[in-house]
Design a protein around this motif. Structure first.
Motif, PDB file in Angstrom:
ATOM      1  N   ARG A   1      36.181 -13.002 113.836  1.00 19.07           N
ATOM      2  CA  ARG A   1      35.383 -12.490 114.951  1.00 19.07           C
ATOM      3  C   ARG A   1      34.853 -11.083 114.651  1.00 19.07           C
ATOM      4  NH1 ARG A   1      36.195 -17.344 116.591  1.00 19.07           N
ATOM      5  NH2 ARG A   1      34.397 -17.418 115.198  1.00 19.07           N
ATOM      6  N   TYR A   2      35.633 -10.240 113.990  1.00 20.18           N
ATOM      7  CA  TYR A   2      35.144  -8.908 113.630  1.00 20.18           C
ATOM      8  C   TYR A   2      34.002  -9.005 112.614  1.00 20.18           C
ATOM      9  CZ  TYR A   2      38.369  -5.798 116.088  1.00 20.18           C
ATOM     10  OH  TYR A   2      39.032  -5.078 117.061  1.00 20.18           O
ATOM     11  N   ASP A   3      34.125  -9.933 111.672  1.00 20.67           N
ATOM     12  CA  ASP A   3      33.041 -10.119 110.701  1.00 20.67           C
ATOM     13  C   ASP A   3      31.767 -10.575 111.394  1.00 20.67           C
ATOM     14  OD1 ASP A   3      34.736  -9.353 108.700  1.00 20.67           O
ATOM     15  OD2 ASP A   3      35.216 -11.405 108.049  1.00 20.67           O
ATOM     16  N   GLU A   4      31.914 -11.466 112.367  1.00 21.29           N
ATOM     17  CA  GLU A   4      30.736 -11.922 113.114  1.00 21.29           C
ATOM     18  C   GLU A   4      30.114 -10.779 113.911  1.00 21.29           C
ATOM     19  OE1 GLU A   4      32.158 -16.578 113.814  1.00 21.29           O
ATOM     20  OE2 GLU A   4      32.335 -15.083 115.418  1.00 21.29           O
ATOM     21  N   LEU A   5      30.950  -9.935 114.511  1.00 25.82           N
ATOM     22  CA  LEU A   5      30.404  -8.796 115.266  1.00 25.82           C
ATOM     23  C   LEU A   5      29.742  -7.791 114.340  1.00 25.82           C
ATOM     24  CD1 LEU A   5      33.124  -8.148 118.001  1.00 25.82           C
ATOM     25  CD2 LEU A   5      30.862  -9.151 118.278  1.00 25.82           C
ATOM     26  N   LEU A   6      30.258  -7.685 113.135  1.00 20.78           N
ATOM     27  CA  LEU A   6      29.610  -6.797 112.177  1.00 20.78           C
ATOM     28  C   LEU A   6      28.206  -7.288 111.851  1.00 20.78           C
ATOM     29  CD1 LEU A   6      29.732  -4.350 110.292  1.00 20.78           C
ATOM     30  CD2 LEU A   6      30.797  -5.838 108.567  1.00 20.78           C
ATOM     31  N   GLU A   7      28.074  -8.586 111.631  1.00 26.31           N
ATOM     32  CA  GLU A   7      26.759  -9.161 111.391  1.00 26.31           C
ATOM     33  C   GLU A   7      25.874  -9.014 112.618  1.00 26.31           C
ATOM     34  OE1 GLU A   7      25.472 -10.384 108.607  1.00 26.31           O
ATOM     35  OE2 GLU A   7      27.309  -9.829 107.549  1.00 26.31           O
ATOM     36  N   GLU A   8      26.474  -9.208 113.799  1.00 27.33           N
ATOM     37  CA  GLU A   8      25.683  -9.064 115.022  1.00 27.33           C
ATOM     38  C   GLU A   8      25.240  -7.620 115.220  1.00 27.33           C
ATOM     39  OE1 GLU A   8      26.095  -9.986 119.822  1.00 27.33           O
ATOM     40  OE2 GLU A   8      27.505 -10.859 118.380  1.00 27.33           O
ATOM     41  N   SER A   9      26.082  -6.657 114.882  1.00 26.41           N
ATOM     42  CA  SER A   9      25.682  -5.238 115.001  1.00 26.41           C
ATOM     43  C   SER A   9      24.515  -4.921 114.079  1.00 26.41           C
ATOM     44  CB  SER A   9      26.870  -4.336 114.682  1.00 26.41           C
ATOM     45  OG  SER A   9      27.217  -4.408 113.313  1.00 26.41           O
TER      46      SER A   9
ATOM     47  N   ARG B   1      23.974  -4.973 125.203  1.00 27.77           N
ATOM     48  CA  ARG B   1      24.969  -5.174 126.256  1.00 27.77           C
ATOM     49  C   ARG B   1      25.938  -6.298 125.888  1.00 27.77           C
ATOM     50  NH1 ARG B   1      21.646  -5.271 129.846  1.00 27.77           N
ATOM     51  NH2 ARG B   1      21.252  -7.517 129.999  1.00 27.77           N
ATOM     52  N   ALA B   2      25.401  -7.425 125.387  1.00 25.92           N
ATOM     53  CA  ALA B   2      26.255  -8.541 124.984  1.00 25.92           C
ATOM     54  C   ALA B   2      27.166  -8.139 123.837  1.00 25.92           C
ATOM     55  CB  ALA B   2      25.395  -9.734 124.584  1.00 25.92           C
ATOM     56  N   PHE B   3      26.607  -7.367 122.888  1.00 24.52           N
ATOM     57  CA  PHE B   3      27.421  -6.924 121.753  1.00 24.52           C
ATOM     58  C   PHE B   3      28.564  -6.024 122.214  1.00 24.52           C
ATOM     59  CE2 PHE B   3      28.238  -3.536 118.635  1.00 24.52           C
ATOM     60  CZ  PHE B   3      28.778  -4.293 117.613  1.00 24.52           C
ATOM     61  N   ARG B   4      28.257  -5.061 123.096  1.00 19.48           N
ATOM     62  CA  ARG B   4      29.307  -4.145 123.577  1.00 19.48           C
ATOM     63  C   ARG B   4      30.383  -4.904 124.345  1.00 19.48           C
ATOM     64  NH1 ARG B   4      24.856  -0.758 124.736  1.00 19.48           N
ATOM     65  NH2 ARG B   4      24.911  -1.455 126.914  1.00 19.48           N
ATOM     66  N   GLN B   5      29.970  -5.861 125.166  1.00 14.93           N
ATOM     67  CA  GLN B   5      30.945  -6.629 125.941  1.00 14.93           C
ATOM     68  C   GLN B   5      31.877  -7.431 125.027  1.00 14.93           C
ATOM     69  OE1 GLN B   5      28.489  -8.964 128.538  1.00 14.93           O
ATOM     70  NE2 GLN B   5      28.170  -7.303 130.015  1.00 14.93           N
ATOM     71  N   LYS B   6      31.318  -8.085 124.040  1.00 18.60           N
ATOM     72  CA  LYS B   6      32.148  -8.854 123.106  1.00 18.60           C
ATOM     73  C   LYS B   6      33.044  -7.932 122.292  1.00 18.60           C
ATOM     74  CE  LYS B   6      28.674 -11.313 121.408  1.00 18.60           C
ATOM     75  NZ  LYS B   6      27.944 -12.324 120.598  1.00 18.60           N
TER      76      LYS B   6
END
Length: 906
Positions: A472-480, A527-532
């Motif tokens: 999940r952290y790797d996915e958020l990194l890509e999303e960021s 907003r979605a990124f910060r919430q996740k």
């Protein structure tokens, strides 16, 4: 009881034919025979031609004396003309009263008899049910060889299909179906010389391989009528081997193959194409499996527990995964033990007084300052009980949030008539025993056993992240990075000079609208990124805070899919961590685990095959068989209601799953190359007529059989564990039995590359059979006989490091559902460790939760209340002083106010 005759058979070999007309001990129930039979018989008169007519006349008279009404005109000159030439005439026919059948079979010179119920016309194009009665030899092993080879010859020459599990009457009887047109082959000729396929290789290597060529094995064939009201005599076919080009399917579990082979639907979206699977590695210590598995398109690794790796993958990727050498097999995720709800309120009234907690609470010891972790798969409705049974400080950590990219809890599946999850009921039970303790409710997915391993590491205070957390952290990194790219593009667009501000400038208006939409899209993405990100960070902080938990209660056990018997990776971790100590006291939390409500659902023991026929015997030769049973090679199932009444018939509307597991010794050999030595198979059978009034009780249909080779599920440096499973769909009430086949012996040789007889080593094969039914809540499926105490609980309740808890009633007695017993070699480890109470918490409607999981939570609360009574290690001694299997109660000296305030024990 029995009639015997020493008769002279062809080849000069003496044999003894035994026919039983009445029931013997441990014998099947057969229907009442018809009033009369139509008889065909062949005969063999061994005499010179000159004596042949005399012998024939004597035979005719003996047949009449036996009660046979011959359809033969003795005045016909053609008959005696044939006799004068020493010729054999056509088979004799007639009719016979059924009560004279044994007399007919004992007439000398009678070779083979076929008996058909009077008036019954066997259908020409359909098989009929028949029993083949064999001549009997004086040696049991030779008799078995005769029966086995005769069955093989019947199959090869006539298309005879032998039934499974029937009463062989000491190998003198073969039951099966045969095409009606083939019956005359058994009469007019010799089965040994009939045209057809060659003799099966097994017949040539049998101990009786030479004798069967000189002994006519078949004495009689009795055909049965086609009764109404019973299922057709039809067995589930052996699974066909994979077609050319589909050999990879051998690595796919049988229940998954239909899903894999289902044609893809064009309208499928991405979510429906991607499924969860479990990949079993051939070697759990292989560190390079990620480099071969993760490059497969669409594969996402979620977690690992020993040899089992949980993945997300499209169906189309399974073929490539199966081709990886390090992959042993692919299967569906295995579910934890189902929770049993009852519509009867348990007898657990006033459990606080019975356990002694009421007095302890009155003295102010109510669990304050102690954190209790309740691990379960459902906490539906927990918020409604805050301040109303649960402390206001109770919190929920939902690990199912890590199973999706939204990082949100997955829907909590609860029964339709219930608004209360089992975990919520367990939490209420713990809060009753420790009202002021801090409860941490931890939800994990019941099909993801690796989550329990990840959670155990967080409870231990290990700093490493789980595989899902890293994913999940790797996915958020890509999303960021994607959000950053949107922001950069939006900034560049804002710097561009816009067109004229003229209201009539269409291009300018379009540019302004596009910029506004890009800004709104960027804001929503941020907003979605910060919430996740906030949800993930908070979840990680909550998990890291579990290192302060002092007590754990868990009810989730896996009875299949993972090695059982304190041999899984999670078991070994719990043994090492949870049961360890430091210099001051217990370093790790006390782990209370429900032992399971599966009493009489488990069989465990040594693989026995005393007669060497390749079928396991559930009981020893000294075991007395129940009434109406004829063999210990069948274990019949039963239905047990919640009030502990057993019914031999399983009700309609349930699905039964039976799982067979065994562990084999491996001395450093390569597992994929060897596979299972025993290669056991599991069969499920159904009685066609349990009453025995229309067909015999030993006439069973094979309704399910394990498919393919045994599935490898895990290994250690010296062992390998395998499984087989069958599923039964009960569409109408009936009686079912299980049967285990294979070449396993009580001792098996350890495979070695080079050895000499004096250095060979052997090991004992032990098996564990577990059955469970789903679909109804008014009872459960159990083993009707042969249930043992050696099966033991599922994983991880089988670990030494946990305190297993059984369910006690208000009278401090064990309930009829609580499992008890230990695995072989663990006899000194009494299971359950002790009993505790389940308060019978209403789950919704008229159902109650009352099981060992609720009892484990109450035990955890009890422990939390006494934990603060005395400092240091004194409370630890309480667990050691409780007799094995006794009720966990507060000792009276712990409730004495003087002893408590003075800090000493009496």
């Amino acid at each position: 009881m029995a009639l015997a005759l020493l008769s002279r058979l062809s080849g000069g070999i003496l044999a003894l034919f035994l026919f039983c007309s009445g029931p013997l001990a441990a014998q099947s129930v057969q229907p009442r025979p018809p009033k009369e039979y139509d008889v065909k018989l062949s005969y063999d008169i061994d005499a010179p031609a000159v004596q042949y007519p005399i012998r024939f006349t004597r035979l005719i008279q003996r047949l009449k004396d036996a009660g046979l009404q011959l359809e033969l005109d003795e005045t016909d000159p053609d008959v005696f003309k044939a006799l004068e030439g020493g010729l054999r005439i056509a088979p004799l026919t007639g009719r016979l009263s059924s009560n004279r059948m044994e007399h007919l079979l004992l007439v000398p010179s009678v070779r083979t008899v076929i008996l058909i119920p009077r008036g019954f016309k066997p259908p020409e194009k359909e098989p009929v049910l028949a029993e083949v009665l064999l001549n009997r030899v004086t040696n049991t092993s030779l008799q078995r060889g005769l029966a086995e080879q005769t069955g093989q010859l019947l199959t090869a020459k006539t298309g005879f299909v032998q039934k499974v599990g029937y009463d062989s009457r000491q190998y003198t009887r073969i039951l099966g179906t045969i095409p009606a047109k083939e019956l005359d082959k058994l009469l007019l000729g010799d089965i040994r010389t009939q045209p057809g396929d060659r003799v099966p290789p097994a017949a040539a290597t049998s101990p009786l391989s030479g004798a069967i060529r000189s002994i006519q094995p078949i004495k009689a064939v009795r055909v049965f009528d086609l009764p109404d009201g019973v299922p057709e005599s039809k067995d589930e076919r052996e699974p066909a081997p994979p077609r050319p080009g589909e050999e990879w399917l051998e690595k796919v579990s049988p229940e998954l193959r239909p899903v894999v082979l289902r044609p893809a639907v064009a309208a499928e979206d991405k979510e429906s194409r991607v499924m969860r699977f479990e990949v079993v590695l051939a070697d759990a210590n292989d560190r390079g499996w990620r480099t071969t598995l993760t490059p497969v398109p669409g594969v996402t690794v979620e977690g690992q527990l020993g040899s089992v790796v949980s993945i997300l993958a499209p169906r189309s990727a399974l073929r490539e995964i199966a081709g990886i050498p390090s992959v042993a097999n692919i299967r569906n995720p295995r579910m934890a033990e189902s929770v049993i709800r009852s519509n009867q309120k348990p007898e657990t009234a006033d459990v606080l007084a019975t356990s002694g907690l009421d007095k302890l609470h009155a003295l102010g010891y109510r669990g304050r300052g102690v954190r209790i972790a309740i691990i379960d798969s459902s906490f539906a409705g927990w918020q409604a009980y805050l301040g109303k049974g649960l402390p206001q400080s109770a919190t929920l950590i939902d690990l199912t949030s890590l199973r999706n990219t939204r990082i949100e809890p997955e829907p909590d599946q609860v029964p339709k008539d219930s608004g209360l999850g089992h975990g919520t009921a367990a939490a209420l039970s713990a809060a009753m025993a420790a009202p002021e303790a801090q409860l941490v409710l931890i939800r994990i997915d019941p099909t993801s056993a690796f989550m329990l391993m990840d959670l155990a590491r967080y409870l231990d205070g290990e700093g490493s992240r789980s595989t899902l957390m890293n994913l999940r952290y790797d996915e958020l990194l890509e999303e960021s990075r994607a959000v950053e790219s949107l922001a950069q593009k939006y900034g560049e667009d804002r710097k561009r000079p816009l067109a004229s501000f003229d209201d009539f400038d269409i291009e300018g208006a379009r540019a302004r609208k596009a910029l506004e939409e890009a800004g709104a899209k960027l804001a929503a993405a941020e907003r979605a990124f910060r919430q996740k990100l906030n949800r993930l960070i908070q979840l990680e902080l909550d998990l890291q805070g579990l290192k302060n938990v002092r007590t754990v209660a868990c009810s989730m056990t896996w009875n299949e899919g993972h090695p059982i018997g304190d041999s899984s990776v999670l078991d070994r971790w719990l043994d090492e961590k949870v049961s360890s100590w430091n210099g001051v006291g217990r370093r790790h939390p006390v782990w209370f685990h429900g032992i399971g409500d599966i009493r009489d659902q488990v069989w465990g023991g040594l693989y026995r095959d005393a007669d060497g026929n390749g079928v396991m015997e559930f009981g020893s030769p000294e075991t007395e068989l129940p009434a109406g049973r004829w063999t210990s090679e069948l274990c019949f199932l039963a239905w047990r209601s919640m009030n502990n009444q057993s019914i031999p018939d399983l009700p309609a509307g349930i699905r039964v799953r039976a799982v067979l597991q065994w562990t084999e010794v491996r001395d450093g050999q390569t597992l994929p190359a060897i596979g299972s030595q025993a290669n056991l198979r599991l069969l499920a059978l159904r009685q066609r007529d349990p009453s025995g009034q229309r067909v015999g009780t030993d006439d069973l249909n094979v309704v399910a059989r394990s498919q393919g080779p045994a599935l490898f599920i895990g290994s250690s440096p010296r062992t390998a564990t395998f499984e087989q499973a069958v599923e039964i769909v009960v569409d109408s009430p009936g009686r079912f039995a299980l049967r285990i086949e294979g070449q396993g012996n009580s001792t098996m040789r350890v495979p070695q590359p080079v050895s000499i007889p004096a250095s060979e080593r052997y090991w004992e094969l032990r098996t564990r059979l577990f059955v469970q039914g789903v679909g109804r809540e008014d009872g459960r499926v159990v083993l009707g006989e042969f249930a043992t105490t050696e099966g033991g609980p599922g994983m991880p309740a089988d670990a030494f490091g946990v305190e297993t808890v059984g369910l006690a009633t208000a009278s401090a007695g064990k309930t009829n559902r609580t499992l008890y017993g230990s695995y072989p070699g663990q006899g000194l480890r009494v299971r359950p460790t002790f009993l505790s109470f389940g308060d019978g918490i209403r789950s919704g409607g008229a159902s109650y939760y009352a099981d060992t999981g609720i009892a484990a939570a109450f035990a955890a609360g009890t422990w939390a209340s006494v934990l603060r009574v005395l400092p240091d290690n004194s409370p630890e001694r309480l667990l050691q002083t409780i007799p094995g299997g006794a009720v966990f109660q507060v000792p009276p000296q712990w409730i004495d106010s003087n002893a408590l305030h003075s800090g000493r024990l009496r």
